[in-house]
Design an enzyme around this catalytic site. Structure first.
Site, PDB file in Angstrom:
ATOM      1  N   LYS A   1      -2.315   0.346  -0.951  1.00  0.00           N
ATOM      2  CA  LYS A   1      -3.558   1.088  -0.811  1.00  0.00           C
ATOM      3  C   LYS A   1      -3.299   2.575  -1.037  1.00  0.00           C
ATOM      4  O   LYS A   1      -2.399   3.160  -0.437  1.00  0.00           O
ATOM      5  CB  LYS A   1      -4.183   0.859   0.570  1.00  0.00           C
ATOM      6  CG  LYS A   1      -5.557   1.507   0.723  1.00  0.00           C
ATOM      7  CD  LYS A   1      -6.271   1.029   1.967  1.00  0.00           C
ATOM      8  CE  LYS A   1      -7.628   1.688   2.126  1.00  0.00           C
ATOM      9  NZ  LYS A   1      -8.534   1.404   0.994  1.00  0.00           N
TER      10      LYS A   1
ATOM     11  N   ALA B   1      -7.994  -6.287  -7.344  1.00  0.00           N
ATOM     12  CA  ALA B   1      -7.966  -7.365  -6.344  1.00  0.00           C
ATOM     13  C   ALA B   1      -9.368  -7.840  -5.986  1.00  0.00           C
ATOM     14  O   ALA B   1      -9.638  -9.044  -5.929  1.00  0.00           O
ATOM     15  CB  ALA B   1      -7.226  -6.882  -5.094  1.00  0.00           C
TER      16      ALA B   1
ATOM     17  N   HIS C   1      -3.321  -1.086   6.481  1.00  0.00           N
ATOM     18  CA  HIS C   1      -3.561  -1.730   5.194  1.00  0.00           C
ATOM     19  C   HIS C   1      -2.234  -2.017   4.488  1.00  0.00           C
ATOM     20  O   HIS C   1      -1.179  -1.540   4.912  1.00  0.00           O
ATOM     21  CB  HIS C   1      -4.432  -0.857   4.294  1.00  0.00           C
ATOM     22  CG  HIS C   1      -5.878  -0.872   4.673  1.00  0.00           C
ATOM     23  ND1 HIS C   1      -6.409   0.000   5.605  1.00  0.00           N
ATOM     24  CD2 HIS C   1      -6.899  -1.659   4.268  1.00  0.00           C
ATOM     25  CE1 HIS C   1      -7.698  -0.247   5.736  1.00  0.00           C
ATOM     26  NE2 HIS C   1      -8.026  -1.243   4.948  1.00  0.00           N
TER      27      HIS C   1
ATOM     28  N   ALA D   1     -18.750   0.412  -4.160  1.00  0.00           N
ATOM     29  CA  ALA D   1     -17.831   0.088  -3.071  1.00  0.00           C
ATOM     30  C   ALA D   1     -16.457   0.694  -3.300  1.00  0.00           C
ATOM     31  O   ALA D   1     -15.453   0.202  -2.789  1.00  0.00           O
ATOM     32  CB  ALA D   1     -17.723  -1.430  -2.914  1.00  0.00           C
ATOM     33  N   THR D   2     -16.407   1.776  -4.067  1.00  0.00           N
ATOM     34  CA  THR D   2     -15.163   2.502  -4.299  1.00  0.00           C
ATOM     35  C   THR D   2     -14.987   3.577  -3.231  1.00  0.00           C
ATOM     36  O   THR D   2     -15.942   4.279  -2.894  1.00  0.00           O
ATOM     37  CB  THR D   2     -15.178   3.140  -5.698  1.00  0.00           C
ATOM     38  OG1 THR D   2     -15.024   2.110  -6.676  1.00  0.00           O
ATOM     39  CG2 THR D   2     -14.065   4.147  -5.875  1.00  0.00           C
TER      40      THR D   2
END
Length: 257
Positions: free
Chosen positions: A153, A11, A149, A91-92
């Site tokens: 997720k 995404a 979320h 950003a994981t």
């Protein structure tokens, strides 16, 4: 800025690709993903060996690697950026303690920006939570964190919730106990406890609430993400910052100074 996207079919990877299609700010140099999804206008690879061979064969090199994938790729990714001497925006979320140690070790050789959330707004909230905790916790205010979320997720609690938890803990001098939900707990909460609650459902992009409560009032700090473009804008700001840095480990607090 020439970018390699790790997780290009995900995404966030797709959000960055859409942004690149409409601006000259960034150029997608290559992508890496688990399996074929759709045709792209840039080379896509399915393992780091093929990606490294491609980079080696090009006269023009990439500027940075942006990772929005999964912890399953992190170890190989860190080896790749070390060998290629490329800055990494990591950003994981959901990295293990061993992986976090490996991130720190790799940052001795290349600049790494490690964040669980690239939103500038979340970075502001993080600073705000630190200041509020510094003031309110000694006055007896209890702290609770709620995150929401979408149903897809995988990690819980979210990386952002952990960032906000860390901000609160850094402002508290005494030892705190962190719990995740309250199922099976049959007694009242101590003041030193911070609870983190995760909600999953529908297509919620991301919502985080930090609650401060005493016997007289409740204060809530809330951040709500309405779309993924805000994360793209933040990722670009982080990347531009990182390109100016030498080897080392950087976070959103460095960007906000």
């Amino acid at each position: 800025m020439k970018v390699i996207i790790i997780g290009s079919s995900g995404a966030m990877g797709q959000a960055i690709i859409r942004y690149a299609d409409n601006t000259q700010d960034i150029e997608i140099y290559a992508g890496l993903q688990k399996s074929p999804e759709k045709d792209e206008l840039f080379p896509v690879f399915y393992n780091f060996k093929e990606l490294a061979e491609y980079v080696a064969g090009q006269s023009i090199k990439p500027d940075i690697v942006i990772d929005f994938s999964s912890p399953a790729l992190t170890n190989e990714l860190l080896q790749f950026v070390k060998e290629q001497q490329l800055p990494l925006l990591l950003a994981t979320t959901g990295l293990s303690d061993d992986q976090l140690a490996l991130v720190k070790e790799t940052s001795k050789y290349v600049p790494i920006f490690d964040t669980n959330n690239t939103s500038i707004g979340v970075a502001v909230v993080q600073k705000t939570i630190y200041q509020l905790t510094k003031t309110l916790y000694p006055l007896g205010y209890d702290i609770e964190i709620i995150e929401k979320h979408h149903r897809y997720k995988k990690d819980a609690p979210s990386g952002t919730a952990l960032m906000l938890l860390e901000a609160a803990q850094q402002a508290i001098e005494e030892t705190t106990e962190v719990i995740y939900g309250r199922s099976g707990i049959g007694e009242g909460r101590p003041h030193s406890e911070i609870a983190v609650h995760a909600i999953r459902g529908g297509d919620i992009v991301g919502e985080h609430i930090v609650l401060f409560a005493n016997h007289h009032e409740v204060i809530e700090i809330k951040h709500q993400a309405n779309n993924k473009e805000l994360f793209v804008q933040g990722a670009l700001a982080c990347s531009e910052f990182l390109l100016q840095q030498t080897a080392g480990l950087y976070t959103m607090s460095d960007l906000m100074r």
